[in-house]
Scaffold this motif. Structure first.
Motif, PDB file in Angstrom:
ATOM      1  N   ALA A  27       0.911  -1.140  -0.135  1.00  0.00           N
ATOM      2  CA  ALA A  27       0.227  -0.121  -0.183  1.00  0.00           C
ATOM      3  C   ALA A  27       0.981   1.235   0.005  1.00  0.00           C
ATOM      4  N   GLY A  30       2.587   1.766  -3.516  1.00  0.00           N
ATOM      5  CA  GLY A  30       1.581   1.613  -4.835  1.00  0.00           C
ATOM      6  C   GLY A  30       1.883   0.527  -5.549  1.00  0.00           C
ATOM      7  N   GLU A  36      -8.050  -0.318  -2.830  1.00  0.00           N
ATOM      8  CA  GLU A  36      -8.240   0.853  -2.635  1.00  0.00           C
ATOM      9  C   GLU A  36      -8.567   1.213  -1.241  1.00  0.00           C
ATOM     10  N   ARG A  39      -5.614   0.570   1.022  1.00  0.00           N
ATOM     11  CA  ARG A  39      -4.589   1.375   0.643  1.00  0.00           C
ATOM     12  C   ARG A  39      -4.767   2.769   1.408  1.00  0.00           C
ATOM     13  N   SER A  40      -6.162   3.150   1.328  1.00  0.00           N
ATOM     14  CA  SER A  40      -6.379   4.330   2.072  1.00  0.00           C
ATOM     15  C   SER A  40      -6.413   4.176   3.623  1.00  0.00           C
TER      16      SER A  40
END
Length: 327
Positions: A27, A30, A36, A39-40
């Motif tokens: 995460a 990238g 997502e 990752r957030s």
């Protein structure tokens, strides 16, 4: 505002979120291997714990330079695959807050030891790799392409496409075009990295499985026009009707030789062609799209994972390359 925690690592973030350190590393760097939403969550937790600011401090305390090296064979740097790979690697390094240094010379007696945290070596060969690791010193090394030879224990992790499967798929595509006896034009034996050796072995295995007589020819990386035509003629003389070029750039020259309008030179022998490195401007030719920029990005992410302790020694990643058939 949350206060910073001294010496925050990806392990701390992983424990706080209840996920693996590999997922945290992916995460943060990238890699695209996490959702997502995850990752957030990771980025928010890293910011809350002061991970970004503390990473710079960790570099200073641990002697980190904030730079990674990239070693590309000197005789192929102008080929588009290697340039695109370098662009992808530079972008991924920049996104992670690191510089990318191109190692211009890896021979003994070369310039001083580069100030890098780790090194990516593209297409390592037994002739060049020992000199490289001697020069860069005891830093982690990630290879693009498997390396088998002296000092191979210095490779921390490696990434490579499945070239045996790719050559088999390319040969299947030639068969669908009517080819029954394909030849392979390989790299010089003294310049052959492991991936090119895998191509040759995959070719031999495909021929054995399909009852075809293998014809493995070798060509220098930059043959003269006469040498190129002679290679093609050898294939025709052996009753081959197709040819797969391993080195990038040769298929375009071979196509030009077949369509020459120079009255002083007869057109080269007609052969249905494929290439292990897809070429823009070669319509109607089966080729392998190695996705060079993503290759470079993935190599950087792998090295960053090694540096962060999220990638175990000996890790092997398979790069997603694809065979592109004529439209």
């Amino acid at each position: 505002m949350a206060s910073s925690v001294p010496g925050v690592t990806i392990v701390d973030i992983a424990q706080a979120l209840g996920i693996s350190k590999t997922a945290v590393s992916a995460a943060l760097h990238g890699s695209g291997r996490v959702s997502e939403a995850t990752r957030s969550r990771v980025l928010a937790q890293a910011e809350a714990m002061g991970y970004v600011s503390n990473r710079a401090a960790q570099r200073l305390r641990g002697g980190r330079h904030g730079a990674i090296g990239l070693s590309v064979p000197h005789d192929v740097r102008e080929l588009s695959f290697y340039m695109e790979l370098a662009f992808g690697a530079a972008a991924a390094a920049s996104e992670a807050g690191s510089d990318l240094l191109l190692l211009a010379d890896t021979g003994r007696g070369a310039a001083r030891r580069p100030s890098t945290d780790g090194v990516i070596v593209v297409d390592p060969t037994p002739a060049a790799f020992p000199c490289l690791v001697e020069r860069v010193g005891p830093v982690p090394v990630v290879s693009v392409g498997e390396y088998v030879g002296p000092d191979q224990d210095r490779v921390s992790a490696w990434i490579a496409a499945d070239h045996r499967s790719l050559i088999a798929e390319a040969l299947d595509a030639l068969t669908d075009e009517g080819v029954v006896a394909p030849a392979l034009v390989a790299l010089p034996a003294d310049r052959e990295p492991a991936w090119a050796h895998d191509v040759a072995e995959g070719y031999r295995a495909w021929c054995a499985a399909h009852g075809a007589s293998p014809l493995l020819l070798r060509s220098v990386l930059d043959p003269s026009e006469a040498e190129l035509r002679a290679t093609m003629q050898r294939a025709v003389d052996a009753r081959c009707d197709g040819i797969v070029w391993v080195a990038q750039g040769l298929v375009l020259r071979a196509l030009a030789a077949q369509s020459t309008e120079d009255r002083a030179a007869a057109p080269a022998p007609r052969l249905t062609m494929a290439t292990m490195a897809a070429e823009p401007g070669a319509p109607g030719v089966t080729g392998v799209d190695l996705r060079a920029r993503e290759y470079g990005r993935s190599a950087v992410r792998l090295l960053l994972g090694v540096l962060d302790g999220a990638v175990a020694p000996g890790t092997h990643e398979v790069h997603d390359a694809r065979v592109i058939r004529p439209a």
